[in-house]
Design a protein around this motif. Structure first.
Motif, PDB file in Angstrom:
ATOM      1  N   GLN A 278      22.517   0.850  25.178  1.00  0.00           N
ATOM      2  CA  GLN A 278      23.338  -0.280  24.704  1.00  0.00           C
ATOM      3  C   GLN A 278      24.219   0.207  23.543  1.00  0.00           C
ATOM      4  O   GLN A 278      23.873   0.063  22.376  1.00  0.00           O
ATOM      5  CB  GLN A 278      22.452  -1.447  24.255  1.00  0.00           C
ATOM      6  CG  GLN A 278      21.555  -2.008  25.344  1.00  0.00           C
ATOM      7  CD  GLN A 278      20.658  -3.117  24.843  1.00  0.00           C
ATOM      8  OE1 GLN A 278      20.909  -3.715  23.805  1.00  0.00           O
ATOM      9  NE2 GLN A 278      19.593  -3.390  25.583  1.00  0.00           N
ATOM     10  N   LEU A 279      25.339   0.806  23.908  1.00  0.00           N
ATOM     11  CA  LEU A 279      26.278   1.341  22.921  1.00  0.00           C
ATOM     12  C   LEU A 279      27.655   0.734  23.155  1.00  0.00           C
ATOM     13  O   LEU A 279      28.003   0.346  24.280  1.00  0.00           O
ATOM     14  CB  LEU A 279      26.379   2.865  23.022  1.00  0.00           C
ATOM     15  CG  LEU A 279      25.094   3.677  22.821  1.00  0.00           C
ATOM     16  CD1 LEU A 279      25.398   5.155  22.961  1.00  0.00           C
ATOM     17  CD2 LEU A 279      24.487   3.398  21.462  1.00  0.00           C
ATOM     18  N   GLN A 280      28.446   0.662  22.085  1.00  0.00           N
ATOM     19  CA  GLN A 280      29.820   0.201  22.237  1.00  0.00           C
ATOM     20  C   GLN A 280      30.625   1.188  23.061  1.00  0.00           C
ATOM     21  O   GLN A 280      31.487   0.808  23.843  1.00  0.00           O
ATOM     22  CB  GLN A 280      30.467   0.016  20.852  1.00  0.00           C
ATOM     23  CG  GLN A 280      29.834  -1.101  20.026  1.00  0.00           C
ATOM     24  CD  GLN A 280      30.446  -1.218  18.648  1.00  0.00           C
ATOM     25  OE1 GLN A 280      31.261  -0.403  18.242  1.00  0.00           O
ATOM     26  NE2 GLN A 280      30.044  -2.239  17.913  1.00  0.00           N
ATOM     27  N   GLN A 281      30.353   2.475  22.892  1.00  0.00           N
ATOM     28  CA  GLN A 281      30.961   3.523  23.708  1.00  0.00           C
ATOM     29  C   GLN A 281      29.844   4.433  24.213  1.00  0.00           C
ATOM     30  O   GLN A 281      28.960   4.815  23.450  1.00  0.00           O
ATOM     31  CB  GLN A 281      31.981   4.337  22.902  1.00  0.00           C
ATOM     32  CG  GLN A 281      33.235   3.551  22.529  1.00  0.00           C
ATOM     33  CD  GLN A 281      34.256   4.434  21.829  1.00  0.00           C
ATOM     34  OE1 GLN A 281      33.960   5.537  21.427  1.00  0.00           O
ATOM     35  NE2 GLN A 281      35.467   3.913  21.698  1.00  0.00           N
ATOM     36  N   ASP A 282      29.935   4.779  25.494  1.00  0.00           N
ATOM     37  CA  ASP A 282      28.879   5.593  26.090  1.00  0.00           C
ATOM     38  C   ASP A 282      28.969   7.050  25.650  1.00  0.00           C
ATOM     39  O   ASP A 282      28.036   7.809  25.836  1.00  0.00           O
ATOM     40  CB  ASP A 282      28.962   5.499  27.619  1.00  0.00           C
ATOM     41  CG  ASP A 282      27.716   6.075  28.280  1.00  0.00           C
ATOM     42  OD1 ASP A 282      26.611   5.823  27.772  1.00  0.00           O
ATOM     43  OD2 ASP A 282      27.857   6.783  29.287  1.00  0.00           O
ATOM     44  N   LEU A 284      28.870  10.129  23.167  1.00  0.00           N
ATOM     45  CA  LEU A 284      28.174  10.493  21.935  1.00  0.00           C
ATOM     46  C   LEU A 284      28.533  11.937  21.596  1.00  0.00           C
ATOM     47  O   LEU A 284      28.549  12.803  22.468  1.00  0.00           O
ATOM     48  CB  LEU A 284      26.662  10.353  22.116  1.00  0.00           C
ATOM     49  CG  LEU A 284      25.827  10.345  20.837  1.00  0.00           C
ATOM     50  CD1 LEU A 284      26.158   9.133  19.980  1.00  0.00           C
ATOM     51  CD2 LEU A 284      24.343  10.352  21.176  1.00  0.00           C
ATOM     52  N   GLN A 322      22.746   0.541  19.737  1.00  0.00           N
ATOM     53  CA  GLN A 322      23.647   0.594  18.576  1.00  0.00           C
ATOM     54  C   GLN A 322      23.094  -0.326  17.493  1.00  0.00           C
ATOM     55  O   GLN A 322      22.821  -1.498  17.721  1.00  0.00           O
ATOM     56  CB  GLN A 322      25.053   0.128  18.974  1.00  0.00           C
ATOM     57  CG  GLN A 322      26.108   0.308  17.909  1.00  0.00           C
ATOM     58  CD  GLN A 322      26.806   1.642  18.014  1.00  0.00           C
ATOM     59  OE1 GLN A 322      27.052   2.121  19.114  1.00  0.00           O
ATOM     60  NE2 GLN A 322      27.117   2.243  16.893  1.00  0.00           N
ATOM     61  N   ARG A 323      22.936   0.209  16.271  1.00  0.00           N
ATOM     62  CA  ARG A 323      22.476  -0.569  15.120  1.00  0.00           C
ATOM     63  C   ARG A 323      23.515  -0.444  14.011  1.00  0.00           C
ATOM     64  O   ARG A 323      23.438   0.434  13.167  1.00  0.00           O
ATOM     65  CB  ARG A 323      21.127  -0.061  14.615  1.00  0.00           C
ATOM     66  CG  ARG A 323      19.978  -0.197  15.605  1.00  0.00           C
ATOM     67  CD  ARG A 323      19.604  -1.629  15.845  1.00  0.00           C
ATOM     68  NE  ARG A 323      18.349  -1.737  16.621  1.00  0.00           N
ATOM     69  CZ  ARG A 323      17.916  -2.857  17.160  1.00  0.00           C
ATOM     70  NH1 ARG A 323      18.617  -3.970  17.012  1.00  0.00           N
ATOM     71  NH2 ARG A 323      16.788  -2.877  17.841  1.00  0.00           N
ATOM     72  N   HIS A 325      26.403   0.902  12.275  1.00  0.00           N
ATOM     73  CA  HIS A 325      27.069   2.191  12.420  1.00  0.00           C
ATOM     74  C   HIS A 325      26.083   3.285  12.843  1.00  0.00           C
ATOM     75  O   HIS A 325      26.489   4.448  13.015  1.00  0.00           O
ATOM     76  CB  HIS A 325      27.739   2.599  11.106  1.00  0.00           C
ATOM     77  CG  HIS A 325      28.853   1.682  10.696  1.00  0.00           C
ATOM     78  ND1 HIS A 325      30.053   1.614  11.372  1.00  0.00           N
ATOM     79  CD2 HIS A 325      28.937   0.777   9.694  1.00  0.00           C
ATOM     80  CE1 HIS A 325      30.835   0.719  10.800  1.00  0.00           C
ATOM     81  NE2 HIS A 325      30.182   0.199   9.782  1.00  0.00           N
ATOM     82  N   LEU A 327      22.216   4.438  15.097  1.00  0.00           N
ATOM     83  CA  LEU A 327      21.593   4.361  16.417  1.00  0.00           C
ATOM     84  C   LEU A 327      20.081   4.236  16.256  1.00  0.00           C
ATOM     85  O   LEU A 327      19.513   4.644  15.231  1.00  0.00           O
ATOM     86  CB  LEU A 327      21.903   5.617  17.238  1.00  0.00           C
ATOM     87  CG  LEU A 327      23.374   5.945  17.522  1.00  0.00           C
ATOM     88  CD1 LEU A 327      23.476   7.315  18.186  1.00  0.00           C
ATOM     89  CD2 LEU A 327      24.000   4.887  18.411  1.00  0.00           C
ATOM     90  N   GLU A 328      19.458   3.683  17.275  1.00  0.00           N
ATOM     91  CA  GLU A 328      17.994   3.653  17.331  1.00  0.00           C
ATOM     92  C   GLU A 328      17.563   4.113  18.718  1.00  0.00           C
ATOM     93  O   GLU A 328      17.942   3.524  19.740  1.00  0.00           O
ATOM     94  CB  GLU A 328      17.449   2.255  17.052  1.00  0.00           C
ATOM     95  CG  GLU A 328      15.915   2.213  17.106  1.00  0.00           C
ATOM     96  CD  GLU A 328      15.342   0.848  16.769  1.00  0.00           C
ATOM     97  OE1 GLU A 328      14.303   0.473  17.363  1.00  0.00           O
ATOM     98  OE2 GLU A 328      15.941   0.164  15.916  1.00  0.00           O
TER      99      GLU A 328
END
Length: 381
Positions: A278-282, A284, A322-323, A325, A327-328
């Motif tokens: 669950q990221l704004q952009q896949d 990384l 996404q947390r 700015h 990540l978790e």
């Protein structure tokens, strides 16, 4: 010039001094607006008021509507066209100048006795002749000056356009060269990642061959663990050269490939592992993708090796959220729990040492929970 002519032919004094005053006011306004570039509505209103007073004196002291007021109006119109910006010309010309003319005509009609007539026909002809001469001279000078100014400004504009076109061409050439270099760099980087991936796969194959020839179980386990770590890094470089952006990895696709490879190496189907990204952009960046991939590799491998003994329906869940700015990362299993996983509790466990080292590298925090299995949470700020 006109006032001097009026003085020479002996006209009323009220037609002489107002002319000098008006000429001085015109020079001041022209200097402020055209030379200094300072325009204010107050300046023009002041000039219009001065012109109105002067026109009243000249109009009634110089034959009224039969005098040379028409020449003064032509010059005033020309001056106002020179000094007044286009957006103010309409209301100044029609609202002030034409209103003054209308008022003068009405006053002459109502008070014809205010008009000072010419003394003779010769005086009137001389006044009109001088008026025609200075009006033609004034308009000619204005046309010549403005034509030269127009040609000079047009040449400046043409030179500026030529400079802009030249600059545009240079910029387009620079952009084309930059794009060409960028494409070449992208190709080189893709080739580099492709070769790194191939080299890692060669190393992995060599470790697999060595694994098959060894009889010591501990050594075999170490070789297999090293091989899976190398495979995890090889998958990263494979994702890099397959993407348009060689500096980032499609983390969802990468985790799916990694999890499927791990499940197959331990004899499980791909359905055992569930992945939720669950990221704004896949995409990384590589600096975080490689440590995260190695962490997932260690935790999932340990789960397959130690957690599922006696578990009928093993499940591993990998979640990347996404947390803000940050990540978790969560790696959870429904195995027997951390208390039965003795190798992870040992201080000498290389797998957990590697995980902790990678967590520090990511400037993250590691949390371990036991709830119907084991949950590892890595919070990257």
């Amino acid at each position: 010039m006109a006032s001097t002519g009026n003085y020479l032919i002996g006209l009323n004094a009220y037609t002489i001094w107002p002319g000098y005053i008006g000429g001085t006011a015109s020079i001041i306004v022209y200097y402020q607006t055209r030379v200094k570039g300072v325009f204010t509505p107050g300046l023009v209103i002041w000039y219009a008021c001065v012109a109105a007073v002067i026109m009243c004196f000249l109009y009634f002291s110089n034959g009224g509507s039969f005098g040379t007021i028409i020449y003064l109006i032509v010059m005033l119109l020309t001056i106002m066209q020179m000094v007044i910006p286009p957006r103010f010309q309409l209301w100044l010309l029609f609202g002030i100048l034409y209103a003054i003319i209308f008022i003068l005509l009405v006053l002459e009609y109502l008070h014809p006795d205010w008009v000072v007539p010419y003394h003779s026909r010769v005086e009137r002809l001389l006044d009109h002749g001088i008026g025609i001469l200075y009006t033609v001279f004034f308009i000619t000078v204005v046309i010549v000056v403005f034509r030269r100014s127009y040609i000079r400004e047009r040449n400046q504009v043409r030179r500026q356009n030529e400079d802009l076109l030249l600059l545009k061409a240079e910029l387009e050439q620079s952009v084309a060269l930059a794009n060409d270099r960028h494409e070449r760099i992208q190709i080189i980087l893709k080739e580099l990642h492709h070769r790194v991936k191939n080299n890692l796969q060669v190393i992995s194959s060599l470790l697999a061959l060595q694994y098959n020839r060894m009889e010591d179980d501990a050594a075999r386990a170490s070789l297999e663990a090293s091989r899976t770590r190398i495979e995890a890094m090889a998958l990263i470089h494979k994702g890099l050269y397959q993407n348009e952006d060689v500096s980032a990895v499609e983390i969802g696709q990468y985790l799916a490939s990694l999890a499927g490879s791990l499940a197959g190496s331990f004899g499980y189907g791909s359905e055992v592992i569930k992945i939720d990204v669950q990221l704004q952009q896949d995409l990384l960046d590589i600096d975080r993708a490689i440590p995260l991939g190695l962490i997932v590799n260690e935790l999932v491998s340990n789960a397959f090796k130690h957690a599922f003994s006696g578990i009928e329906q093993p499940q591993v869940r990998i979640t990347l959220i996404q947390r803000g700015h940050g990540l978790e990362l969560q790696v959870a299993d429904n195995g027997r729990g951390l208390q039965d996983m003795d190798d992870l509790q040992k201080p000498g466990s290389f797998g957990m040492k590697l995980v902790r080292t990678l967590v520090l590298q990511l400037n993250a925090q590691l949390h371990v929970e036991h709830n119907k299995g084991t949950i590892f949470r890595i919070v990257i700020t």
